[in-house]
Scaffold this motif. Structure first.
Motif, short mmCIF file in Angstrom:
data_model
loop_
_atom_site.label_atom_id
_atom_site.label_comp_id
_atom_site.label_asym_id
_atom_site.label_seq_id
_atom_site.Cartn_x
_atom_site.Cartn_y
_atom_site.Cartn_z
N GLU A 10 0.67 -1.35 0.37
CA GLU A 10 -0.36 -0.20 0.10
C GLU A 10 1.04 1.22 0.17
OE1 GLU A 10 -2.76 -0.20 2.76
OE2 GLU A 10 -3.81 -1.27 2.08
N MET A 11 2.20 1.20 0.87
CA MET A 11 2.81 2.29 0.81
C MET A 11 3.39 2.39 -0.22
SD MET A 11 2.75 4.58 2.69
CE MET A 11 4.17 5.83 2.38
N ASN A 12 3.93 1.64 -1.88
CA ASN A 12 4.11 1.70 -2.83
C ASN A 12 3.61 2.51 -3.16
OD1 ASN A 12 6.47 0.19 -2.15
ND2 ASN A 12 6.15 -1.92 -2.48
N MET A 13 2.75 1.53 -3.49
CA MET A 13 0.95 2.88 -4.23
C MET A 13 1.48 4.52 -4.38
SD MET A 13 -2.59 0.85 -4.11
CE MET A 13 -3.13 0.73 -2.52
N PHE A 14 2.01 4.96 -3.22
CA PHE A 14 1.46 6.41 -2.39
C PHE A 14 3.15 6.54 -2.89
CE2 PHE A 14 -1.88 5.27 -0.59
CZ PHE A 14 -2.60 5.77 -0.61
N GLU A 15 4.42 6.18 -3.15
CA GLU A 15 5.72 5.86 -3.38
C GLU A 15 5.85 7.87 -3.83
OE1 GLU A 15 9.98 4.24 -5.11
OE2 GLU A 15 8.08 3.05 -5.38
N LEU A 16 6.67 8.35 -3.39
CA LEU A 16 6.66 9.61 -4.11
C LEU A 16 8.27 9.84 -4.25
CD1 LEU A 16 6.30 13.12 -3.90
CD2 LEU A 16 8.36 13.03 -1.87
N LYS A 17 8.08 10.14 -5.91
CA LYS A 17 9.08 10.23 -7.38
C LYS A 17 8.61 11.43 -7.76
CE LYS A 17 9.11 5.03 -8.65
NZ LYS A 17 8.45 4.26 -9.51
N LEU A 18 10.25 12.38 -7.66
CA LEU A 18 10.15 13.10 -7.78
C LEU A 18 11.67 13.66 -9.25
CD1 LEU A 18 10.85 14.93 -4.83
CD2 LEU A 18 8.70 14.67 -5.59
N SER A 19 10.68 14.28 -9.87
CA SER A 19 11.38 13.66 -12.11
C SER A 19 12.29 14.76 -11.50
CB SER A 19 9.99 14.14 -13.10
OG SER A 19 9.45 15.31 -12.83
N ASP A 20 13.30 14.90 -12.70
CA ASP A 20 14.59 16.03 -12.26
C ASP A 20 13.63 16.92 -13.70
OD1 ASP A 20 15.72 13.48 -12.63
OD2 ASP A 20 16.38 13.15 -14.11
N PHE A 21 12.67 16.52 -13.52
CA PHE A 21 11.57 18.39 -14.77
C PHE A 21 11.24 18.82 -13.36
CE2 PHE A 21 8.13 20.14 -15.73
CZ PHE A 21 8.90 21.60 -17.01
N LEU A 22 10.87 17.76 -12.33
CA LEU A 22 10.42 18.57 -10.98
C LEU A 22 11.21 19.33 -10.10
CD1 LEU A 22 7.51 19.43 -9.71
CD2 LEU A 22 8.63 17.08 -8.71
N ARG A 52 -3.61 14.72 -6.08
CA ARG A 52 -4.00 14.02 -7.22
C ARG A 52 -3.01 12.94 -7.80
NH1 ARG A 52 -7.66 18.70 -10.08
NH2 ARG A 52 -9.27 18.00 -9.03
N ALA A 53 -1.42 13.80 -7.72
CA ALA A 53 -0.22 13.88 -7.65
C ALA A 53 -0.13 11.89 -7.10
CB ALA A 53 0.68 14.28 -7.54
N LEU A 54 -0.40 12.11 -6.14
CA LEU A 54 0.39 10.96 -4.87
C LEU A 54 -0.92 9.82 -4.75
CD1 LEU A 54 1.78 13.06 -1.93
CD2 LEU A 54 3.01 11.58 -3.69
N TRP A 55 -2.49 10.42 -5.14
CA TRP A 55 -3.18 9.09 -5.66
C TRP A 55 -2.63 8.93 -7.23
CZ3 TRP A 55 -6.59 6.75 -1.61
CH2 TRP A 55 -6.47 6.92 -0.40
N LYS A 56 -2.03 8.88 -7.39
CA LYS A 56 -2.01 8.33 -9.19
C LYS A 56 -2.22 6.90 -8.99
CE LYS A 56 2.76 7.30 -8.14
NZ LYS A 56 2.98 7.56 -6.85
N HIS A 57 -2.12 6.16 -8.46
CA HIS A 57 -3.01 4.91 -8.80
C HIS A 57 -3.92 4.43 -8.89
CE1 HIS A 57 -3.49 5.41 -4.44
NE2 HIS A 57 -3.74 4.57 -4.39
N PRO A 62 -1.24 13.39 -15.65
CA PRO A 62 0.10 13.63 -16.01
C PRO A 62 1.30 14.94 -15.47
CG PRO A 62 -1.20 14.17 -17.80
CD PRO A 62 -2.27 13.98 -16.66
N VAL A 63 0.45 15.87 -15.27
CA VAL A 63 1.14 16.83 -14.78
C VAL A 63 0.70 17.51 -13.52
CG1 VAL A 63 1.63 18.13 -17.21
CG2 VAL A 63 -0.75 18.37 -15.71
N ALA A 64 0.00 16.85 -12.31
CA ALA A 64 -0.17 17.23 -11.47
C ALA A 64 0.91 17.32 -10.16
CB ALA A 64 -1.38 15.82 -10.41
N ASP A 65 2.15 16.72 -10.79
CA ASP A 65 3.37 16.95 -9.96
C ASP A 65 3.97 18.35 -10.30
OD1 ASP A 65 4.49 15.81 -12.38
OD2 ASP A 65 6.14 14.45 -11.46
N ILE A 66 4.34 18.90 -11.30
CA ILE A 66 4.39 19.90 -11.67
C ILE A 66 3.78 20.83 -11.18
CG2 ILE A 66 4.93 20.54 -13.57
CD1 ILE A 66 6.59 18.42 -13.60
N LEU A 67 2.53 20.81 -11.88
CA LEU A 67 1.53 21.45 -11.08
C LEU A 67 1.48 22.05 -9.28
CD1 LEU A 67 -1.80 20.82 -13.30
CD2 LEU A 67 0.18 22.91 -13.43
N ALA A 68 2.01 20.73 -8.61
CA ALA A 68 1.91 20.72 -7.34
C ALA A 68 3.15 21.66 -6.48
CB ALA A 68 1.87 19.42 -6.42
#
Length: 335
Positions: A10-22, A52-57, A62-68
């Motif tokens: 379940e924690m893997n579903m909420f894994e935080l991966k920050l992209s190079d672009f972010l 929305r970015a962290l509930w990505k499952h 596609p851009v929630a993390d960038i906007l957050a």
């Protein structure tokens, strides 16, 4: 599967991966200015995008993390981790996830009810919403996003940067027929005029979306916005999708939340809407497989009459969020 293995999954579903672009200097600088210059209402748009970015499952944005931005992603991720470790009945962000999915599904069903033809979707207080890039049901819709000028400008800048970033896994494609950003404050008298000057056509079938915005307005402003939308019912098939807080919910933040309605299904018909349906989180149409625990906060509230303001078990306020779909037709409006 062992309990600890299930928890890890379940924690893997909420894994935080920050992209190079972010994490790039460009995006970090843009979000630094956001954090310095925006007020609490505007910043709530970044918090919504983080959810929305962290509930990505279940929400494929596609851009929630960038906007957050990094700050709000990390803050919410820490809350989720604490909730999981303490076996909390409600995981941080679950309200937002259910609310998002409810609006998504009801936008699609509303558009289907129009039986084809040109239509419009208006997002009032659009914030960092990216539905135009993720909902295929908008392919025949002209979408209008209405919000503060500096918020829309920053959003456009972030999206433009994301579109130019060389990452095939995060390719940005507009799903709507068109999107027009309208710089306007819906608390002002001229927001509808600005919307029309931007291409909105009165008399064309329209879905009006007010997600996470009404309760930030004063009572006078909120009712005036709803009356303005209701006037569209006299011209064409119109659908309103909105969430309402009840009175107890506004006590969560006296300085932030203002407008409330304990009975939106009584209020909206007096303004000109018909066929009003009210749902609460956990109801069959507002569940989405996320509300299994019968003892979680939302299911406990659903079992009480809506008139009760404090819970009989512990005396806590009954803070409810109503998800409301209302419609109107020219021949059904109230004089």
């Amino acid at each position: 599967m062992l309990p600890e293995e299930n928890g890890t999954e379940e924690m893997n579903m909420f894994e935080l991966k920050l992209s190079d672009f972010l994490l790039s200097d460009t995006v970090r600088a843009l979000h630094a200015s956001i954090n310095e210059e925006w007020d609490s209402l505007q910043l709530s748009a970044c918090q919504t995008a983080a959810g929305r970015a962290l509930w990505k499952h279940i929400i494929h944005d596609p851009v929630a993390d960038i906007l957050a931005g990094e700050k709000y992603l990390r803050n919410l991720h820490e809350k989720i981790k604490k909730d999981k470790l303490s076996n909390a009945r409600e995981i941080s962000g679950v309200i937002l996830a259910v609310r998002t999915l409810w609006f998504d599904s009801n936008i699609e069903s509303a558009l289907n009810s129009f039986n084809c033809g040109e239509n419009q979707v208006v997002l009032l207080g659009a914030g960092m919403d990216a539905r135009t890039y993720r909902l295929s049901c908008l392919k025949e819709s002209n979408v209008f996003e209405v919000d503060f000028p500096k918020l829309l400008q920053m959003k456009a800048t972030l999206l433009q940067a994301a579109a130019g970033f060389n990452n095939e896994n995060q390719k940005l494609t507009l799903k709507a027929k068109s999107v027009t950003r309208v710089a306007a404050d819906i608390r002002d008298d001229d927001w509808l005029e600005k919307l029309q000057k931007s291409g909105f056509i009165p008399g064309r079938k329209t879905v009006w979306v007010l997600e996470g915005i009404l309760y930030y307005l004063s009572h006078i402003d909120a009712v005036q916005v709803l009356k303005t939308i209701a006037a569209d019912c006299t011209l064409t098939h119109t659908v309103l999708l909105a969430d309402f807080m009840n009175k107890s919910s506004t006590t969560l933040s006296h300085s932030t939340f203002h407008f409330y309605s304990d009975w939106p299904d009584h209020l909206l018909p007096t303004l000109g809407f018909s066929d009003v349906k009210v749902s609460q989180i956990g109801d069959p149409d507002a569940h989405f497989g996320l509300m299994h625990d019968p003892l979680n906060l939302f299911n406990r509230l659903r079992n009480l009459p809506r008139s009760i303001q404090t819970h009989p078990d512990d005396g806590t306020p009954c803070c409810r969020l109503y998800l409301v779909k209302a419609s109107g037709f020219p021949q059904q409006t109230i004089p």
